[in-house]
Scaffold this active site. Structure first.
Site, short mmCIF file in Angstrom:
data_model
loop_
_atom_site.label_atom_id
_atom_site.label_comp_id
_atom_site.label_asym_id
_atom_site.label_seq_id
_atom_site.Cartn_x
_atom_site.Cartn_y
_atom_site.Cartn_z
N ARG A 157 0.81 -1.23 0.00
CA ARG A 157 0.00 0.00 0.00
C ARG A 157 0.85 1.28 0.00
NH1 ARG A 157 -3.57 -3.61 2.89
NH2 ARG A 157 -5.40 -3.91 1.55
N ASP A 166 4.00 7.23 -5.44
CA ASP A 166 2.84 6.72 -4.70
C ASP A 166 2.18 7.79 -3.84
OD1 ASP A 166 1.51 4.14 -4.42
OD2 ASP A 166 1.91 4.41 -2.27
N ARG A 194 -13.79 2.40 -12.51
CA ARG A 194 -12.90 1.26 -12.29
C ARG A 194 -11.71 1.88 -11.58
NH1 ARG A 194 -7.43 0.14 -14.20
NH2 ARG A 194 -7.07 -2.09 -14.19
N ASP A 196 -8.18 1.80 -10.53
CA ASP A 196 -6.91 1.17 -10.86
C ASP A 196 -6.08 0.92 -9.61
OD1 ASP A 196 -4.85 0.63 -13.09
OD2 ASP A 196 -3.78 2.09 -11.86
N HIS A 200 -3.26 -1.48 -4.01
CA HIS A 200 -2.17 -0.65 -3.54
C HIS A 200 -2.63 0.55 -2.74
CE1 HIS A 200 0.46 -3.22 -5.84
NE2 HIS A 200 -0.48 -3.20 -6.77
N GLU A 233 -9.92 -2.63 -8.85
CA GLU A 233 -9.02 -3.58 -9.50
C GLU A 233 -8.06 -4.13 -8.46
OE1 GLU A 233 -5.46 -4.41 -12.44
OE2 GLU A 233 -5.52 -2.94 -10.84
N ASN A 298 -8.44 -8.77 -19.97
CA ASN A 298 -8.48 -7.32 -19.84
C ASN A 298 -7.29 -6.72 -20.58
OD1 ASN A 298 -6.26 -7.53 -18.15
ND2 ASN A 298 -7.20 -6.53 -16.41
N ARG A 337 -18.06 -8.04 -18.10
CA ARG A 337 -17.42 -7.01 -18.92
C ARG A 337 -16.75 -7.67 -20.12
NH1 ARG A 337 -12.67 -3.91 -16.09
NH2 ARG A 337 -11.63 -5.90 -16.53
C1 LAG Z 1 -2.81 -1.30 -13.17
N1 LAG Z 1 -3.61 -1.89 -12.38
O1 LAG Z 1 -3.41 -2.00 -11.10
C2 LAG Z 1 -3.08 -1.20 -14.61
O2 LAG Z 1 -4.11 -2.09 -14.99
C3 LAG Z 1 -1.80 -1.43 -15.34
O3 LAG Z 1 -2.04 -1.38 -16.73
C4 LAG Z 1 -0.78 -0.39 -14.89
O4 LAG Z 1 0.52 -0.70 -15.40
C5 LAG Z 1 -0.59 -0.39 -13.38
N2 LAG Z 1 -1.72 -0.78 -12.63
C6 LAG Z 1 -0.22 1.02 -12.94
O5 LAG Z 1 -1.32 1.88 -13.14
C7 LAG Z 1 0.83 -0.19 -16.67
C8 LAG Z 1 1.88 -1.09 -17.31
C9 LAG Z 1 3.24 -0.88 -16.68
C10 LAG Z 1 3.61 0.58 -16.75
C11 LAG Z 1 2.54 1.33 -15.94
C12 LAG Z 1 2.80 2.83 -15.88
O6 LAG Z 1 1.49 -2.47 -17.13
O7 LAG Z 1 4.20 -1.63 -17.46
O8 LAG Z 1 4.89 0.79 -16.17
O9 LAG Z 1 1.27 1.14 -16.58
O10 LAG Z 1 2.89 3.37 -17.17
C13 LAG Z 1 5.84 1.50 -16.98
C14 LAG Z 1 7.03 0.61 -17.31
C15 LAG Z 1 7.78 0.26 -16.02
C16 LAG Z 1 8.21 1.53 -15.30
C17 LAG Z 1 6.98 2.39 -15.05
C18 LAG Z 1 7.36 3.71 -14.41
O11 LAG Z 1 6.59 -0.58 -17.96
O12 LAG Z 1 8.94 -0.52 -16.36
O13 LAG Z 1 8.79 1.21 -14.06
O14 LAG Z 1 6.31 2.67 -16.29
O15 LAG Z 1 8.23 4.43 -15.24
CA CA Z 2 -0.17 3.08 -2.81
#
Ligand code: LAG
Ligand code: CA
Length: 496
Positions: A157, A166, A194, A196, A200, A233, A298, A337
């Site tokens: 969290r 965070d 929704r 996200d 956390h 989520e 999803n 959904r």
């Molecule tokens: C979610 N649910 O809890 C979303 O469904 C998911 O799509 C989100 O991750 C995540 N939580 C944060 O809102 C997505 C990608 C990650 C991406 C993140 C932020 O799955 O891969 O991380 O969105 O854009 C990206 C890079 C990481 C990096 C981060 C910060 O992939 O490597 O550490 O950005 O720079």
């Molecule tokens: Ca948090």
């Protein structure tokens, strides 16, 4: 709040992932409204970081910069117009709310509305948030500042998820900024959220934020005192310290085991069989249906992000996907959904997709419109699974059978199943390597029905198979395993 606030007679939503607001407005009027869809989950509408390496990934929208309503899906006036027109078409809008965090912890520059920010200084002047609005060494116990151990609820969290700054939702100032954002959306006529990365955030902090929310807008057609719908989520596969049930008091929770287990069943991995799903849902240890959201895939797990693994079914395995969607939409469990995706070329290396970041169809980063061919399918790279006849007709099926229970379960002890929904609907699926041939009770009144998998009822005729229910309510079925869709679905509104 657990009720999606659908307008009467509608019972499913669709996630129009990365669609532009102008296209969603059109889709509500020309397709979703007329075809009985209850609502749309839209991509995050608030300003996000512009990521150029890789180029404009879909996931940049999960990196908030401010709560200005300007993204590559459109601006505030386009968003406002979309919500109004969708509500007028009987279709609700649900916003993907990113309230756990802001951008990655080392990005800086300007967001999609031109607002400047500097993550290394924890500075987001367009909100404004400053350093004291985030969790830090006093609240997050890890050296790195990131989540290191998912068995420790405090880390999960209070530390950073994927290096994303965070927010501290324990602070009333932060709670108020988040509630102001959500209330602005409620004022524009959205029906819910929704949320996200809910795992956390502390359930009590979430409640404090939700308690600050306004009732839904009466001007936009909601009943007086209606509360915003909430689906949190939470990825809970049963092996971590945090469980989804901690969040039931606030609203629904995503049931990730639903699509994961169903993927295994339809792919027949781990000796799974269709005959095992006669008690799918609670009987399989999932959340109570009235507190959960069910989905086959999803936006994360269709590309190997999030949870679910390699057995998740997507548009790429269309035959199995349509069968699983049909089962979900016919089955009396949870709020359902449907996913609606865009295509991208996969580049699998060592079991993972190097192209899992690719953003929506675009030209120089500008999202392309959803074009519609005369046959109703979509162009410009949009998959539009929700428009596949087999899926949209099952959305209608779910509306028709609402309020009935599952009856007349039949299986061949292997991968052929059938069941009815009271005297309103009947579905049979053949996922065997041979034909299904049997006489099965349907619970339906005798007569001729149009199979809504292979065709549509048009006037008094059927463009697909005609199915005869005999005087005793049974049907003589034969479904070849080589058919494009080895299943049959009939319902009260498809009687010829
Ligand atoms: C979610 N649910 O809890 C979303 O469904 C998911 O799509 C989100 O991750 C995540 N939580 C944060 O809102 C997505 C990608 C990650 C991406 C993140 C932020 O799955 O891969 O991380 O969105 O854009 C990206 C890079 C990481 C990096 C981060 C910060 O992939 O490597 O550490 O950005 O720079
Ligand atoms: Ca948090």
């Amino acid at each position: 709040q657990w009720d999606p606030n659908f307008s009467t007679g509608r019972h499913s939503m669709v996630h129009l992932f990365e669609w532009k607001w102008v296209d969603i407005a059109l889709e509500c009027e020309r397709f979703l409204g007329p075809n009985g869809f209850g609502g749309v989950q839209v991509s995050p509408p608030n300003e996000n970081a512009i990521i150029t390496s890789p180029f404009r990934p879909w996931w940049e929208r999960y990196q908030p910069v401010s709560y200005h309503l300007v993204t590559r899906s459109g601006n505030e006036s386009e968003f406002t117009d979309m919500v109004r027109r969708c509500n007028a078409a009987g279709v609700r809008i649900y916003v993907d709310a990113i309230i756990n965090h802001m951008t990655g912890n080392s990005v800086q520059g300007a967001g999609t509305d031109g607002s400047s920010f500097d993550a290394s200084a924890k500075s987001y002047p367009a909100v404004p948030y400053g350093p004291t609005d985030f969790n830090d060494a006093t609240t997050c116990p890890t050296q790195s500042g990131s989540i290191e151990d998912y068995q420790d609820p405090i880390q999960v969290r209070n530390c950073q998820l994927s290096g994303l700054l965070d927010l501290n939702q324990g602070k009333d100032y932060v709670r108020q900024k988040l509630a102001d954002y959500l209330n602005k959306l409620i004022g524009l006529g959205v029906a819910g959220f929704r949320i996200d990365a809910s795992k956390h955030m502390w359930p009590a902090d979430m409640k404090a934020i939700l308690d600050k929310l306004d009732n839904l807008s009466v001007q936009h057609g909601f009943t007086a005192n209606a509360r915003p719908f909430v689906v949190q989520e939470v990825i809970d596969l049963g092996n971590e310290a945090i469980t989804g049930s901690e969040y039931f008091g606030n609203g629904r929770v995503t049931e990730f085991r639903y699509g994961m287990n169903l993927g295994e069943v339809f792919r027949k991995v781990n000796n799974q069989k269709l005959s095992f799903i006669k008690n799918y849902g609670e009987g399989w240890g999932m959340y109570a249906g009235n507190t959960s959201l069910a989905f086959i895939d999803n936006h994360d797990n269709q590309r190997g992000h999030g949870a679910g693994g390699a057995n998740i079914l997507t548009f790429r395995v269309a035959k199995l996907y349509k069968m699983a969607q049909a089962f979900m939409l016919a089955w009396p469990y949870a709020l359902t959904r449907v996913m609606s995706s865009y295509y991208w070329d996969q580049n699998m290396e060592g079991g993972s997709d190097k192209n899992d970041w690719i953003g929506p169809p675009n030209q120089d980063g500008n999202t392309l419109p959803v074009t519609i061919f005369p046959n109703g399918t979509c162009g410009n790279g949009w998959m539009c699974e929700h428009r596949w006849r087999q899926i949209s007709n099952m959305v209608k099926f779910r509306n028709v059978v609402e309020g009935t229970t599952m009856t007349n379960w039949w299986d061949n002890t292997e991968n052929q199943i059938a069941f009815s929904r009271g005297n309103k609907g009947f579905l049979a699926i053949n996922n065997e390597d041979r034909a299904l041939s049997a006489t099965i009770a349907t619970g339906l009144p005798a007569g001729q029905y149009c199979d809504v998998i292979s065709g549509n009822k048009e006037g008094s005729s059927c463009t697909g198979k005609t199915i005869t229910v005999s005087a005793d309510g049974s049907v003589n079925l034969s479904i070849s395993n080589t058919e494009e869709d080895p299943m049959v679905a009939i319902h009260a509104d498809a009687k010829l």
